[in-house]
Design an enzyme around this catalytic site. Structure first.
Site, mmCIF file in Angstrom:
data_model
loop_
_atom_site.group_PDB
_atom_site.id
_atom_site.type_symbol
_atom_site.label_atom_id
_atom_site.label_comp_id
_atom_site.label_asym_id
_atom_site.label_seq_id
_atom_site.Cartn_x
_atom_site.Cartn_y
_atom_site.Cartn_z
ATOM 1 N N GLY A 152 0.835 -1.196 0.000
ATOM 2 C CA GLY A 152 0.000 0.000 0.000
ATOM 3 C C GLY A 152 0.868 1.244 0.000
ATOM 4 O O GLY A 152 2.011 1.224 -0.470
ATOM 5 N N ILE A 154 2.357 2.826 2.477
ATOM 6 C CA ILE A 154 3.584 2.667 3.256
ATOM 7 C C ILE A 154 4.544 1.737 2.539
ATOM 8 O O ILE A 154 5.753 2.017 2.448
ATOM 9 C CB ILE A 154 3.255 2.139 4.666
ATOM 10 C CG1 ILE A 154 2.491 3.207 5.465
ATOM 11 C CG2 ILE A 154 4.526 1.742 5.414
ATOM 12 C CD1 ILE A 154 1.956 2.721 6.799
ATOM 13 N N ARG A 235 0.697 -4.229 12.545
ATOM 14 C CA ARG A 235 -0.176 -4.516 13.681
ATOM 15 C C ARG A 235 0.326 -5.778 14.368
ATOM 16 O O ARG A 235 0.708 -6.752 13.708
ATOM 17 C CB ARG A 235 -1.625 -4.719 13.221
ATOM 18 C CG ARG A 235 -2.369 -3.422 12.915
ATOM 19 C CD ARG A 235 -2.662 -2.644 14.185
ATOM 20 N NE ARG A 235 -3.394 -1.417 13.942
ATOM 21 C CZ ARG A 235 -2.835 -0.232 13.777
ATOM 22 N NH1 ARG A 235 -1.517 -0.114 13.799
ATOM 23 N NH2 ARG A 235 -3.576 0.843 13.599
ATOM 24 N N GLU A 264 -1.501 -4.196 23.568
ATOM 25 C CA GLU A 264 -0.860 -2.885 23.745
ATOM 26 C C GLU A 264 -1.650 -2.055 24.744
ATOM 27 O O GLU A 264 -2.884 -2.033 24.679
ATOM 28 C CB GLU A 264 -0.753 -2.162 22.400
ATOM 29 C CG GLU A 264 0.182 -2.858 21.435
ATOM 30 C CD GLU A 264 0.413 -2.075 20.155
ATOM 31 O OE1 GLU A 264 -0.225 -1.014 19.960
ATOM 32 O OE2 GLU A 264 1.244 -2.504 19.339
ATOM 33 N N HIS A 283 5.362 0.857 19.575
ATOM 34 C CA HIS A 283 4.403 1.370 18.593
ATOM 35 C C HIS A 283 4.712 2.843 18.292
ATOM 36 O O HIS A 283 3.848 3.720 18.384
ATOM 37 C CB HIS A 283 2.965 1.221 19.081
ATOM 38 C CG HIS A 283 1.968 1.186 17.960
ATOM 39 N ND1 HIS A 283 0.829 0.427 17.979
ATOM 40 C CD2 HIS A 283 1.955 1.826 16.765
ATOM 41 C CE1 HIS A 283 0.138 0.599 16.867
ATOM 42 N NE2 HIS A 283 0.802 1.460 16.107
ATOM 43 N N ALA A 284 5.959 3.082 17.933
ATOM 44 C CA ALA A 284 6.454 4.450 17.752
ATOM 45 C C ALA A 284 6.766 4.782 16.304
ATOM 46 O O ALA A 284 7.300 5.862 16.020
ATOM 47 C CB ALA A 284 7.720 4.652 18.610
ATOM 48 N N ALA A 285 6.448 3.891 15.362
ATOM 49 C CA ALA A 285 6.853 4.112 13.978
ATOM 50 C C ALA A 285 6.157 5.305 13.332
ATOM 51 O O ALA A 285 6.766 6.067 12.586
ATOM 52 C CB ALA A 285 6.594 2.846 13.155
#
Length: 320
Positions: A152, A154, A235, A264, A283-285
């Site tokens: 997609g 990304i 995810r 999370e 989960h910092a991307a």
């Protein structure tokens, strides 16, 4: 046009939104008071924010809502069937965080390959690397085959960022680009199992749904090379963590870089956290400072389209 927003975000990021708010629109934070929240929903034209800002009981009060616009890419957990019946489009952020996530995935590839956390820890402990040449256990990314699961927005940004790394790029995705675009991106299609077999680095960029749940599991891990690396910036539910833990512990694959987890915030006692061949981030991307103007800008632009009676962009596939 009234926009409601949730959940609460940092003041500096909120100020960016206020500074970009189009003329003729109002923006207000959803209240924690149930009665006031109902009033806000029933008078709102658009919702902007994140999936965590919508509660199950909110759907019944979206009586005049014309758009749900997320500032993030993920939308798992949303009641898509209700939205379909209500005729409310749900849109993600149009790739506003695609640069950030792609860069983070590359950072994890490099950090895992070069064992950066171990080197950092070694120096902080007052030690130095071995003086014996040939004992290095770090690896180069150049020359490797990188398998991208999900091409997609990304995934395509990632492909372009990796173009200078002198790697072979393969991908799998139910939706395939045109032959001309695939040639331009220099990426080759593979069936999912073939990608797991061939790739030196498998990086996940697919959404979470019933077709992708635990796509990385005992079966697919056993297809991978023993020196392969897994990267997950998508995810946590895409990976069966128990299966991954066993594979990493038994050295059936070499290492992993993980930004997301099945639960999370992640449990500090997660067994994956005990392994030396895993590099972790919380989960910092996606959240970078540079992404905020793009998130707000894309979201407001879509709200303006709807206000003009036009169809919004970036509607999630299930509701197109």
């Amino acid at each position: 046009m009234k926009i409601v927003f949730g959940p609460e975000i940092a003041p500096a990021a909120w100020q960016i939104g206020e500074s970009l708010l189009p003329q003729g629109f109002t923006l207000e934070l959803l209240s924690t008071s149930p009665d006031q929240r109902i009033e806000q929903w029933e008078s709102a034209d658009c919702y902007l924010g994140f999936r965590g800002g919508i509660q199950e009981r909110d759907y019944d009060h979206m009586t005049r809502l014309k758009l749900i616009q997320f500032l993030s890419a993920g939308y798992d957990g949303m009641n898509l069937e209700k939205l379909r019946k209500m005729g409310i489009p749900l849109c993600n952020n149009g790739g506003a965080n695609s640069y950030a996530v792609a860069e983070h995935a590359i950072m994890l590839m490099l950090a895992v390959s070069r064992q950066l956390p171990d080197l950092d820890r070694l120096l902080r402990e007052g030690k130095w690397k071995s003086s014996k040449f040939g004992q290095e256990e770090e690896h180069e990314v150049a020359g490797k085959t990188i398998g991208i699961v999900g091409l997609g927005m990304i995934g395509k940004v990632l492909v372009r960022r990796l173009a200078g790394f002198e790697v072979k790029l393969i991908y799998t995705d139910p939706v395939r680009p045109t032959p001309e675009e695939a040639t331009r991106l220099n990426v080759q299609y593979r069936e999912p199992d073939d990608l797991f077999r061939e790739a030196d680095i498998v990086t996940l960029h697919a959404p979470f749904d019933k077709t992708t749940h635990h796509m990385v599991c005992e079966r697919t891990i056993n297809l991978m090379k023993r020196d392969a690396i897994l990267i997950n910036c998508a995810r946590g539910e895409l990976v069966n963590e128990a299966d991954l833990y066993r594979a990493l512990k038994e050295k059936r694959i070499w290492a992993a870089g993980l930004d997301v987890f099945e639960k999370e915030p992640a449990d500090p006692k997660n067994p994956l956290f005990t392994l030396p061949n895993v590099v972790l981030s919380p989960h910092a991307a996606g959240p970078t400072w540079e992404s905020w103007p793009k998130r707000w800008g894309n979201s407001f632009a879509n709200a303006q389209r709807v206000a003009r009676g036009e169809k919004p962009l970036w509607v999630v596939p299930e509701l197109r």
